[in-house]
Design an enzyme around this catalytic site. Structure first.
Site, mmCIF file in Angstrom:
data_model
loop_
_atom_site.group_PDB
_atom_site.id
_atom_site.type_symbol
_atom_site.label_atom_id
_atom_site.label_comp_id
_atom_site.label_asym_id
_atom_site.label_seq_id
_atom_site.Cartn_x
_atom_site.Cartn_y
_atom_site.Cartn_z
ATOM 1 C CB SER A 273 -8.628 0.936 5.698
ATOM 2 O OG SER A 273 -8.824 2.202 5.672
ATOM 3 C CB SER B 85 -7.868 3.907 2.843
ATOM 4 O OG SER B 85 -7.462 3.252 3.755
ATOM 5 C CE LYS C 128 -3.902 1.813 2.558
ATOM 6 N NZ LYS C 128 -4.864 1.840 3.963
#
Length: 490
Positions: free
Chosen positions: A178, A154, A79
């Site tokens: 997330s 996210s 990420k």
């Protein structure tokens, strides 16, 4: 033979037995990226040349013989709010458009020690603020199961990459759901460890008392193995736990006889999609048939979790994001003086959702409102923690939906922040309490979209949730199914 659709533990065994090479595997995944990435948009940065070089190095080590590390030679994705030395880390924000960290996050140091193949950095909601990956400053990521839908957020890029076969495993972060919510939307396994189980050093901070790094993987076995790699005390992070780290793979056995499963009535409320409720309750019945005991429990302060979270998280975010001022690093937009330069930089380079949360946070922390909002939210957070403490005196794990709906269409609720925030109703209480939680697939909607079951455990008891998840997973076939893309045959 395609390799991109196999879990890491299968590929690890194939590499160990020299049935395949890491270069062969990496080329297969890179070909998959070429084929479907234009449709999905999971990545912000791809490092193809470096990935092939890492694969060649892994093959040399494997050829030398002996046991290999679990991630050795296996392609994964990171990420883009996790610092990677020498590789751009943007947090999907224009303010960090060209930021290249001079150091690795602790999780990256641990991962690199295994000699994996790193494919690149995945898309996210800007600074991890959002639940759909629509808030990225660069592009929207699409759900591999239906490209008209969001992948969640996210960590939407990481979940979409694993679900589409453009990464075998990935790292995400979870501040209010997330990792778990995108894993639910994309039909993969996502694990948020106990707060402090994994170091936050080198993670670009959103809300420091809530953030936690965790794995997103094809199945529970892979999640346990990656958690083994990234867990442990870190002297660079004063909040990391000194608790011993067990071998999480030893929890992977089919056995839930006598396991006490708590079913919180507050999580099955009006507004929940009926298909989600049915899939989760069917999974609970499956547990009952395997010998688990189902106990209805109450977590009475759940109704305050969203408002509590959306005071604490923005307050911490407003403080953490003060460093993006156009002075030290990151983007700068010129102005006539220092104040105008800072104002111009933040106005132009931050997205709408980030600005919204900064304003909420600064308001909650301002003189005259601190006691009424932020301090009160901290007190309610304690009550939410106490609810779980009391519940875990009666049960071993708690089960509920990961998200109240399957993946929704891109653009359908992005203009309604309150509706978007309510998507977090099942996930934010765990972050407030610092507890571990795992999402795994437990069904499909009538439109074929994945539905996730959330398993919540006691602090530092990832082993029990992994055992419960593994037992259910082995009774189903969801972990062997992948989204079909670009005209692939179902």
């Amino acid at each position: 033979m395609s390799l991109f659709d196999k879990p890491a533990h299968v590929l690890h065994d194939m590499l160990q037995k020299k049935e395949i090479s890491s270069v062969e595997l990496t080329e297969d995944v890179l070909a998959r990226i070429d084929a479907v990435e234009p449709e999905i948009g999971a990545y912000l940065t791809l490092t193809k040349d470096a990935a092939l070089a890492q694969a060649e190095a892994a093959d040399k080590k494997i050829a030398a013989g002996g046991d290999i590390a679990f991630l050795e030679g296996i392609p994964g994705a990171i990420k883009d709010n996790i610092c990677t030395k020498g590789v751009k880390t943007t947090c999907a924000s224009k303010i960090l458009d060209n930021f290249v960290p001079p150091y690795d996050a602790t999780v990256m140091t641990k991962v690199k020690a295994e000699s994996p193949v790193l494919l690149g950095k995945t898309n996210l909601d800007e600074f991890a603020m959002g639940g759909s990956t629509e808030n990225s400053a660069y592009h929207v990521t699409h759900n591999p199961w239906n490209t008209k839908c969001v992948p969640g957020g996210s960590s939407g890029g990481s979940a979409a990459a694993v679900a589409s076969g453009t990464a075998i495993w990935a790292l995400g972060t979870d501040t209010g759901g997330s990792i778990r919510q995108p894993s639910s939307f994309c039909g993969v396994v996502g694990l948020k460890p106990t707060y402090g189980r994994v170091s936050r050093y080198g993670i670009v901070a959103y809300a420091s008392s809530l953030d936690q790094v965790g794995p997103i993987a094809r199945d529970v076995t892979d999640a346990a193995n990656v958690l083994n790699v990234i867990s442990g005390l870190d002297e660079m992070d004063s909040t990391s736990s000194p608790a011993p780290v067990p071998d999480f793979t030893k929890a992977l056995r089919e056995d839930v006889k006598g396991l006490k499963i708590g079913l919180p009535k507050e999580y099955f409320t009006d507004g929940m999609d009926p298909e989600v409720e049915k899939a989760v309750k069917d999974a609970i019945e499956q547990y009952r048939s395997m010998g688990a005991e189902i106990i209805e429990i109450s977590l009475p302060h759940t109704k305050y979790a969203i408002s509590t979270y959306y005071l604490i998280a923005p307050a911490e975010a407003a403080t953490n994001l003060q460093r993006y001022d156009g002075v030290s690093y990151g983007a700068r937009v010129d102005g006539a003086d220092l104040v105008e330069m800072m104002t111009n930089t933040r106005t132009e380079k931050f997205g709408e959702e980030v600005k919204r949360r900064i304003m909420i946070g600064n308001y909650a922390l301002s003189a005259g409102y601190y006691d009424a909002y932020y301090l009160k939210a901290l007190k309610v957070r304690t009550l939410i923690q106490q609810d779980y403490t009391e519940a875990f005196q009666k049960v071993d794990v708690i089960m509920c939906p990961t998200a109240p709906t399957p993946a929704f269409e891109i653009g359908s609720i992005i203009s309604d922040p309150l509706q978007m925030y309510l998507q977090d109703i099942c996930t934010v209480p765990l972050n407030l309490a610092g507890l571990p939680g795992l999402s795994l697939p437990c069904g499909r909607s009538s439109k074929g979209l994945p539905i996730g079951l959330q398993i919540i455990g006691k602090a530092l008891d990832e082993e029990t949730i992994l055992r419960a998840a593994y037992t259910y997973e082995q009774s189903q076939n969801y972990h062997n199914e992948m989204a079909k893309l670009g005209g692939e045959q179902a």
